[in-house]
Each structure stands twice: as structure tokens, then as C-alpha cells.
Enzyme design. Sequence first.
Site, mmCIF file in Angstrom:
data_model
loop_
_atom_site.group_PDB
_atom_site.id
_atom_site.type_symbol
_atom_site.label_atom_id
_atom_site.label_comp_id
_atom_site.label_asym_id
_atom_site.label_seq_id
_atom_site.Cartn_x
_atom_site.Cartn_y
_atom_site.Cartn_z
ATOM 1 N N PRO A 192 0.916 -1.350 -0.235
ATOM 2 C CG PRO A 192 0.079 -0.989 2.300
ATOM 3 C CD PRO A 192 0.787 -1.885 1.236
ATOM 4 C CB ALA B 75 -3.044 3.807 4.551
ATOM 5 C CE1 TYR C 267 0.449 7.543 9.565
ATOM 6 C CE2 TYR C 267 1.401 5.540 8.615
ATOM 7 C CZ TYR C 267 1.260 6.847 8.731
ATOM 8 O OH TYR C 267 1.589 7.608 7.599
ATOM 9 N N GLY D 16 7.693 -1.629 -3.423
ATOM 10 C CA GLY D 16 6.859 -0.385 -3.625
ATOM 11 C C GLY D 16 7.370 0.610 -4.423
ATOM 12 N NE ARG D 17 9.907 5.005 -0.623
ATOM 13 C CZ ARG D 17 10.325 6.078 0.164
ATOM 14 N NH1 ARG D 17 11.487 6.714 -0.181
ATOM 15 N NH2 ARG D 17 9.661 6.056 1.371
#
Length: 376
Positions: A31, A67, A194, A336-337
Site C-alpha cells: 500500500p 492506507a 499510526y 513499492g517505490r
Amino acid sequence: MTDATSPALPAILEPLTINGVEVRNRLILPPMCMYACEARDGVPHGWHFQHLGARAAGGFGIVVAEATAVTPKGRISAWDTGLWNDEQRDAWAPIAAYVAAEGAVPAVQLGHAGAKASTVPMHPGVPAGEPILEGPDAWATLSPSGVPATSMPANVRAMTEQDVAGTVRAFADAARRADEAGFGAVQLHAAHGYLIHQFLSPLTNTRTDGYGGDFEERTRFLRELVAAVREVWPADKILGVRISGSDWVEEGWGIEETVRLARILEEEGVHWMDVSSAGLGDRYHGPKGPGYQVPLARAVKEGTQRMVVSAVGSLTTPQEVEEVLVSGAADAVCVGRAALANPNGPVEAALELGASAEQAPMARQYFRATWGPGAH
């Protein structure tokens, strides 16, 4: 289908079964927030469709949507997606359907930013992550103990037990909507500073009631979330948790507690754990470099019996990803990136590792590409 003359299948292309769900390979799109909801309504739209759809067509085994907040005040920024109402559910449905049609498992990460909510979206040239304290994109944030997640000024208050109970219900309601939207997996966001992570870590949880104190009390919130989600989430779908395996601070949450929690969650119906790290405080104090978080994933994998474990963090080359899988450190790897720049990364990685074009997870519509069968 391969035959005796086909090249050996790279580890990244080996299928993976999670809770009976067949995943076509070991590559996961993690995500990544898009901060694209200009209307500030949490409703995904065309950008999210093309972003996630392209990575599904590009060959990832699981495609995880960013998210996605379970309440309006749980958003990292006002530009985030949500699943707190049916309009959002209905907008997610065609996205999940398309990802599944392209052969990937559609997943969504459910989260609540806690004290790290109401911040500046990560757009070019802006102070991303800085709290917004006034104006239409600002709101009072919640945390376990009223402790900010960083040293920056924050409008944060401690959660009451009623707040806790309401948040548990919100996660369950969002999971129900995720099922109705057609997602095959949900991942609870317990990492990166978080809200759930704020409950787990003694750096941010100084409560003196049943949700703070020792390990059992600090993990109670997450365990209640898992139980509530299990009540509404189908037994034949995947339930995952992303966790920060370490705060990289001596007095914070560490890998020993992560492994202990993973064993408990395994018994309570969690099938998949994605192991990241850090997120609390102003600066990162841990190791760096390719695969710096892989030892954390290995510890969870070796410390559990059935949990599917994925590794993440600075793993960008096919060789780095392949080594993680071949070594047995993890069952899957999140890229991801690198995937932001190259949605077809899984296909190109497979070919670079020696797979044939027929073995690579290539969308049939792209067979004329220079790396596809029959190219000329």
C-alpha cells in the site's frame, strides 16, 4: 504452462497459497498513499483505478490499495481514501474487480492514523507529514494517551474507552465493506507510527487502564480489532497485518515482542504478516541499505508455524528479491517505490532472472512488447 525444456522457474514466480487462496507469484504491491482524493471525500476514482489496475496487469501477485481510513478523522490527510461509507465501497468495487480480472488478488489496507492524522499530503514541494492545526483540512486527532507521534505540534487528545470501542467497530464496518466491494484480502495497518502502532509501543502508550501497561494490555487493541474483523470477514479470504517489527529505539517496541504477538495472531486467525519497521519519532535511527528489514521478517517467519510472512524495504533489484525468497527469510516480497516507476516490474524481473516469456506474468494484450513472445 511449462515443460521439460522451459527454464527453471525463479523463486519470485512460484505460486503461494494463503488461507487456501492461490496467489500467482511472490511479488506484492504494498500500500502506497496516492493523496489523490481532491474532493476530500475519501472516494477513490480514476487515478486509483489506473494505478492499481496497471500493477495488476504488470504481474504482481497481490495488489494492496493504499492506507484506507476507517473514519474521517482516521485519515493521514484529507486527500486519503476511505471505507467508512457505502459510496466509497461502491467506488472501490470496480477497482477490485479489475485487479482480480487481471489475475492478482485485490487487497486493501485498513488504517487509522491516530496522532499522525490531519497532516499535509505528500505532494511535490510541500512539507509532507507536517500537522495541519487550523483550516478546513484540520481536525483534532486521537492517540492512546494524548502523546504526539513526533515532536511537531499536534492537536491530539487521549482516547476514551468509548473512543476505543467505536474505533474497533469502525474497523469491522470497513472490513465488511471491503468484502462487499470484492477485495480478497484486508490488511490491518499496525505499523509506521499510526494508531495501532501507537497502542503497541510504550513510546506512545502510557495508559493505565486495560489498554496500556504490559505486553498483554498494549496489544489488546489490535487483538480486539482482529476479533471484530474476523466476525465479518469471510473465513475463506485473507486477513493480514502490517507491523513495525522494531521502533529501533531501546525502550520502544522490538522484534521479540513482534514475534510474540505474531504467534498470538496466528492462533487468532491472521494469515499474513508484512514486516516493516519504525514510524515513531522524528528521525530514523535503525539500519539502512538493501534488505535492512529482512532480518525482522526472518525472525517472524522462524518464530511462527503457519504465518505467511512478507519482507519489505529497499528491495529494488530482481536479484535482491530473489535472494530473500531463496534464503527462506520470507515467503513473499513487497516492491513499492520501484513499482511506482515501473508497473511492469514483475515481468521484467522474471525475464532478467531467466524465465521465459511464457513463464512471465505478462498481460496477453502486451505480447508484442519487446520483452514478449513473438517480439521483433
